[in-house]
Design a protein around this motif. Structure first.
Motif, PDB file in Angstrom:
ATOM      1  N   ASP A  26      16.091  -4.378  29.549  1.00 58.41           N
ATOM      2  CA  ASP A  26      16.412  -3.851  30.884  1.00 58.41           C
ATOM      3  C   ASP A  26      16.477  -4.969  31.917  1.00 58.41           C
ATOM      4  O   ASP A  26      17.325  -4.951  32.808  1.00 58.41           O
ATOM      5  CB  ASP A  26      15.351  -2.828  31.327  1.00 58.41           C
ATOM      6  CG  ASP A  26      15.572  -1.460  30.707  1.00 58.41           C
ATOM      7  OD1 ASP A  26      16.710  -1.168  30.286  1.00 58.41           O
ATOM      8  OD2 ASP A  26      14.589  -0.689  30.632  1.00 58.41           O
ATOM      9  N   ASN A  27      15.590  -5.958  31.778  1.00 55.95           N
ATOM     10  CA  ASN A  27      15.561  -7.080  32.734  1.00 55.95           C
ATOM     11  C   ASN A  27      16.819  -7.941  32.649  1.00 55.95           C
ATOM     12  O   ASN A  27      17.121  -8.685  33.576  1.00 55.95           O
ATOM     13  CB  ASN A  27      14.326  -7.948  32.509  1.00 55.95           C
ATOM     14  CG  ASN A  27      13.052  -7.248  32.922  1.00 55.95           C
ATOM     15  OD1 ASN A  27      13.082  -6.333  33.741  1.00 55.95           O
ATOM     16  ND2 ASN A  27      11.937  -7.655  32.351  1.00 55.95           N
ATOM     17  N   ASN A  29      19.777  -6.813  32.611  1.00 53.47           N
ATOM     18  CA  ASN A  29      20.815  -6.143  33.418  1.00 53.47           C
ATOM     19  C   ASN A  29      22.187  -6.183  32.746  1.00 53.47           C
ATOM     20  O   ASN A  29      23.197  -6.516  33.373  1.00 53.47           O
ATOM     21  CB  ASN A  29      20.903  -6.748  34.826  1.00 53.47           C
ATOM     22  CG  ASN A  29      19.630  -6.548  35.613  1.00 53.47           C
ATOM     23  OD1 ASN A  29      19.041  -5.464  35.567  1.00 53.47           O
ATOM     24  ND2 ASN A  29      19.189  -7.586  36.305  1.00 53.47           N
ATOM     25  N   SER A  31      25.525  -4.665  31.411  1.00 54.28           N
ATOM     26  CA  SER A  31      26.343  -3.509  31.802  1.00 54.28           C
ATOM     27  C   SER A  31      26.621  -2.643  30.578  1.00 54.28           C
ATOM     28  O   SER A  31      27.140  -3.141  29.568  1.00 54.28           O
ATOM     29  CB  SER A  31      27.676  -3.971  32.388  1.00 54.28           C
ATOM     30  OG  SER A  31      27.446  -4.777  33.518  1.00 54.28           O
TER      31      SER A  31
END
Length: 166
Positions: A26-27, A29, A31
């Motif tokens: 998640d860190n 980021n 797409s």
């Protein structure tokens, strides 16, 4: 017809395949390709692009950064590596797997000095013995014996020093 999710992975599977936690993923980021219900799908291509962009940005930041400023993480890593190298060297010295160059230089200089002194003393020691000799082979044998005697004394000196631990 090809399934839309055939080449995609959900977040949990993508993180697992990368060997990281879902939180770490998640860190990043990354797409997503698309969402379907509660599932978010990612392509390997989008993850690779994200990581390549991340590394490129880091390099650009590093190149644009003022060289006089320090990156605390880099400096900490350098310090830890230097401490590890120092500890490794100290352990090798304690185990006598390595020696300081000054010690080796000192020992060699002493051995060479002893050798020089022994060899230079041969003419003084042998000249009187050769004075009355007419036979060349006898003179050669006296010289050879003197040289071997000097070499034996030198090797005995080295052996004695080794036994004493110097």
């Amino acid at each position: 017809m090809e399934n839309k999710t055939e080449h995609l992975l959900i977040k949990k599977m993508m993180a697992k395949s990368l060997g990281i936690s879902v939180q770490a993923f998640d860190n990043w980021n990354v797409s997503p390709e698309f969402r379907q219900g509660r599932s978010t799908f990612y392509s390997v291509r989008s993850v690779l692009d994200n990581r390549i962009n991340h590394v490129s940005n880091k390099l650009e930041e590093k190149q644009q950064r003022d060289p006089s400023t320090l990156d605390i993480d880099e400096e900490r890593a350098r310090l830890v590596a230097a401490q590890a190298d120092k500890t490794e060297l100290e352990v090798k010295l304690l185990k006598r797997e390595s020696v300081k160059i000054e010690e080796v230089t000192h020992e060699w200089a002493e051995m060479i000095g002893n050798c020089r002194a022994k060899l230079l003393s041969i003419p003084t020691k042998i000249a009187p013995k050769l004075l009355g000799i007419d036979d060349i082979s006898e003179a050669q044998q006296i010289l050879k014996d003197a040289i071997f005697e000097a070499l034996t004394e030198l090797s005995d000196d080295v052996y004695t020093q080794d036994q004493e631990g110097t």
